[in-house]
Design an enzyme around this catalytic site. Sequence first.
Site, PDB file in Angstrom:
ATOM      1  N   HIS A  23       0.863  -1.235  -0.088  1.00 56.86           N
ATOM      2  CA  HIS A  23      -0.058   0.036  -0.004  1.00 56.86           C
ATOM      3  C   HIS A  23       0.921   1.164  -0.078  1.00 56.86           C
ATOM      4  O   HIS A  23       2.055   1.045   0.077  1.00 56.86           O
ATOM      5  CB  HIS A  23      -0.825  -0.113   1.198  1.00 56.86           C
ATOM      6  CG  HIS A  23      -0.339  -0.354   2.799  1.00 56.86           C
ATOM      7  ND1 HIS A  23       0.740   0.683   3.112  1.00 56.86           N
ATOM      8  CD2 HIS A  23      -0.365  -1.371   3.476  1.00 56.86           C
ATOM      9  CE1 HIS A  23       1.005   0.386   4.064  1.00 56.86           C
ATOM     10  NE2 HIS A  23       0.379  -0.988   4.567  1.00 56.86           N
ATOM     11  N   HIS A  77       3.858   1.557   2.349  1.00 56.75           N
ATOM     12  CA  HIS A  77       5.019   0.937   2.252  1.00 56.75           C
ATOM     13  C   HIS A  77       5.661   1.748   1.273  1.00 56.75           C
ATOM     14  O   HIS A  77       6.809   1.843   1.454  1.00 56.75           O
ATOM     15  CB  HIS A  77       4.740  -0.410   1.445  1.00 56.75           C
ATOM     16  CG  HIS A  77       4.108  -1.411   2.318  1.00 56.75           C
ATOM     17  ND1 HIS A  77       2.806  -2.010   2.033  1.00 56.75           N
ATOM     18  CD2 HIS A  77       4.375  -2.087   3.451  1.00 56.75           C
ATOM     19  CE1 HIS A  77       2.614  -2.971   2.843  1.00 56.75           C
ATOM     20  NE2 HIS A  77       3.575  -3.041   3.783  1.00 56.75           N
ATOM     21  N   CYS A  99      -2.808  -9.384  20.304  1.00 60.01           N
ATOM     22  CA  CYS A  99      -3.356  -8.938  18.780  1.00 60.01           C
ATOM     23  C   CYS A  99      -2.635  -9.423  17.960  1.00 60.01           C
ATOM     24  O   CYS A  99      -1.271  -9.256  17.675  1.00 60.01           O
ATOM     25  CB  CYS A  99      -3.114  -7.306  18.649  1.00 60.01           C
ATOM     26  SG  CYS A  99      -3.909  -6.682  17.365  1.00 60.01           S
ATOM     27  N   CYS A 145      -0.857  -7.099  15.218  1.00 56.34           N
ATOM     28  CA  CYS A 145       0.565  -6.509  15.898  1.00 56.34           C
ATOM     29  C   CYS A 145       1.382  -7.573  16.128  1.00 56.34           C
ATOM     30  O   CYS A 145       2.624  -7.337  16.203  1.00 56.34           O
ATOM     31  CB  CYS A 145       0.466  -5.671  17.000  1.00 56.34           C
ATOM     32  SG  CYS A 145      -0.711  -4.258  16.839  1.00 56.34           S
ATOM     33  N   CYS A 160      -6.821  -3.091  21.017  1.00 53.29           N
ATOM     34  CA  CYS A 160      -5.593  -2.664  20.402  1.00 53.29           C
ATOM     35  C   CYS A 160      -5.495  -1.331  20.024  1.00 53.29           C
ATOM     36  O   CYS A 160      -6.316  -0.824  19.178  1.00 53.29           O
ATOM     37  CB  CYS A 160      -5.243  -3.618  19.368  1.00 53.29           C
ATOM     38  SG  CYS A 160      -3.722  -3.248  18.278  1.00 53.29           S
ATOM     39  N   HIS A 162      -4.935  -1.374  16.067  1.00 53.50           N
ATOM     40  CA  HIS A 162      -6.190  -2.100  15.219  1.00 53.50           C
ATOM     41  C   HIS A 162      -7.288  -1.615  15.595  1.00 53.50           C
ATOM     42  O   HIS A 162      -8.232  -2.043  14.969  1.00 53.50           O
ATOM     43  CB  HIS A 162      -5.717  -3.462  14.987  1.00 53.50           C
ATOM     44  CG  HIS A 162      -4.373  -3.847  14.399  1.00 53.50           C
ATOM     45  ND1 HIS A 162      -3.188  -4.043  15.085  1.00 53.50           N
ATOM     46  CD2 HIS A 162      -4.369  -3.643  12.803  1.00 53.50           C
ATOM     47  CE1 HIS A 162      -2.252  -4.262  14.177  1.00 53.50           C
ATOM     48  NE2 HIS A 162      -2.981  -4.213  12.799  1.00 53.50           N
ATOM     49  N   LYS A 201      -8.122   8.730   7.564  1.00 55.12           N
ATOM     50  CA  LYS A 201      -7.540   7.373   7.388  1.00 55.12           C
ATOM     51  C   LYS A 201      -7.932   6.424   6.147  1.00 55.12           C
ATOM     52  O   LYS A 201      -9.263   6.567   5.878  1.00 55.12           O
ATOM     53  CB  LYS A 201      -7.856   6.658   8.652  1.00 55.12           C
ATOM     54  CG  LYS A 201      -6.892   5.388   8.898  1.00 55.12           C
ATOM     55  CD  LYS A 201      -7.186   4.780  10.378  1.00 55.12           C
ATOM     56  CE  LYS A 201      -6.586   3.629  10.200  1.00 55.12           C
ATOM     57  NZ  LYS A 201      -6.269   2.700  11.099  1.00 55.12           N
ATOM     58  N   LYS A 249     -11.034   0.884   3.279  1.00 60.09           N
ATOM     59  CA  LYS A 249     -12.219   0.294   1.905  1.00 60.09           C
ATOM     60  C   LYS A 249     -13.446   0.725   2.063  1.00 60.09           C
ATOM     61  O   LYS A 249     -14.074   1.024   1.162  1.00 60.09           O
ATOM     62  CB  LYS A 249     -12.039  -1.250   1.810  1.00 60.09           C
ATOM     63  CG  LYS A 249     -10.519  -1.814   1.448  1.00 60.09           C
ATOM     64  CD  LYS A 249     -10.906  -2.999   1.215  1.00 60.09           C
ATOM     65  CE  LYS A 249      -9.478  -3.750   0.524  1.00 60.09           C
ATOM     66  NZ  LYS A 249      -9.197  -5.003   1.035  1.00 60.09           N
TER      67      LYS A 249
END
Length: 481
Positions: free
Chosen positions: A22, A25, A132, A135, A149, A152, A303, A306
């Site tokens: 994504h 990265h 988690c 993570c 978490c 997440h 953020k 989808k």
Amino acid sequence: MPTQNNTFSITTAIPYVNAKPHLGHVLEWFQADAMSRYQREVLGKEVWFGAGTDENSLKNVQAAEKAGKSAQDWLDEYAVIFEDAYKFFDIELTGFRRGSDQKMHWPGVQELWRRCVASDDIYKKTYKGLYCVGCESFYTPEELVDGNCPEHLVPPEVVEEENYFFRLSKYQERILQLIERGELNIVSEQFRNEMLGFIKRGLEDFSVSRSVKRARGVGVPVPDSDDQVMYVWFDALAIYMTAMGWGYDQALFEKFWPADVHVIGKGINRFHSVYWIGMLLSAGLATPKTVFVHGYITSDGQKMSKSLGNVIDPFEVVNKYGLEPIRYYLLKEIPTHSDGDFSHARFSELYTADLANGLGNLCSRVAKLASGSDYTFTPVSADELHSHPSYFEAMNQYELSTAAQVLQADLTKIDQQLNIDKPWKLEGAAQQESLAKAIASIQKVTYLLQPFMPKTAAKMYKHFSQPKIDALQPLFPRLAI
Ligand SMILES: [Zn+2]
């Protein structure tokens, strides 16, 4: 300017491969590649630049199950997708290691394990904790946000089993000292303070293995143990070593270890700046010099998700706008060590201002004026190319966005000077002098711009270093947005 030694080593983080790369990265890859090219092209060092794939994460297994594939089929497919992505984004790696590589990775990470055992830093105990999977990490109840978490925002699982633990508590003072004395440089300040606070609250030993059953078919076997595989971080962090020759090319490893810089996202700072340091101290290995921490990218201020439909696909935007303009945007527009935003509208503005009307127009104008003359020009000396304190200070402190802004300001100045001199109205020596000044400045800026736009900058540097300068095709065509 170059420091005492002439080698430099840098890594990206080691991503798990549960989906295609994504934009986050790609930001990290561009940052690491910019620093790598700065050391190599600008400072002239010999650079080792490594990466790899974390293939022993449960997240990969879950993704494979969801797709109805075996874990290994999934890993083989996605490791190639990631390796190809480095090429697509023109990231020049010198080392790449897969976590499922039983020949080049597993013996190395098992050797690291044995060294920690020899230091009496690995022991077995029964543990119950909140885990988690996202993570791959245990959390204490205090660390959760509303029971979720913090990364997440989902509730962790309760896990109870007998695991091996790493004696991180033993290294609390040494890690603290490394950071406080600057022997481990965490960039930037806020991330350094975050780690100092984390350590001062007290380091607890952490689990470094899990049962074969819970690992569901992935993981590096723990030496001399039938029922345990290594905890994914122990094995993934070791990729930095096994990608560099640890266990099979000692000369390469000794040449480049420790890493000068690990480039990581802010969510995994403690694994790199604390856990990893403890493991290396235990194994008697040198610790990295710098941990470079970047933030996250939002899309139009939100953020990416989808469900919101605002996910920016890095492959798509590169195909649409070109590789180097996107690279330039991410390196300059996203603050290097905090969160930043991508929007098509802002991209378009920056492209037009900095690239089409800025660098592109300047190069075309000057090349056109010079090409219509009989003048010959001389290349700028190496000393002159390297005399730019504000740029070098920013680059040496890993402030990439600041360095890009410095160069952009230089381009604006060259443009302004041209508008004052008006070489198109001059003749003879006065015209040659004005053009020579602009050409020398363009050489310098494009030389220093190489980390940000490698192909474009190298091409322009070469073009303006010739004695006779030809006209140029437009570098940045008008965008159709
Ligand atoms: Zn999580």
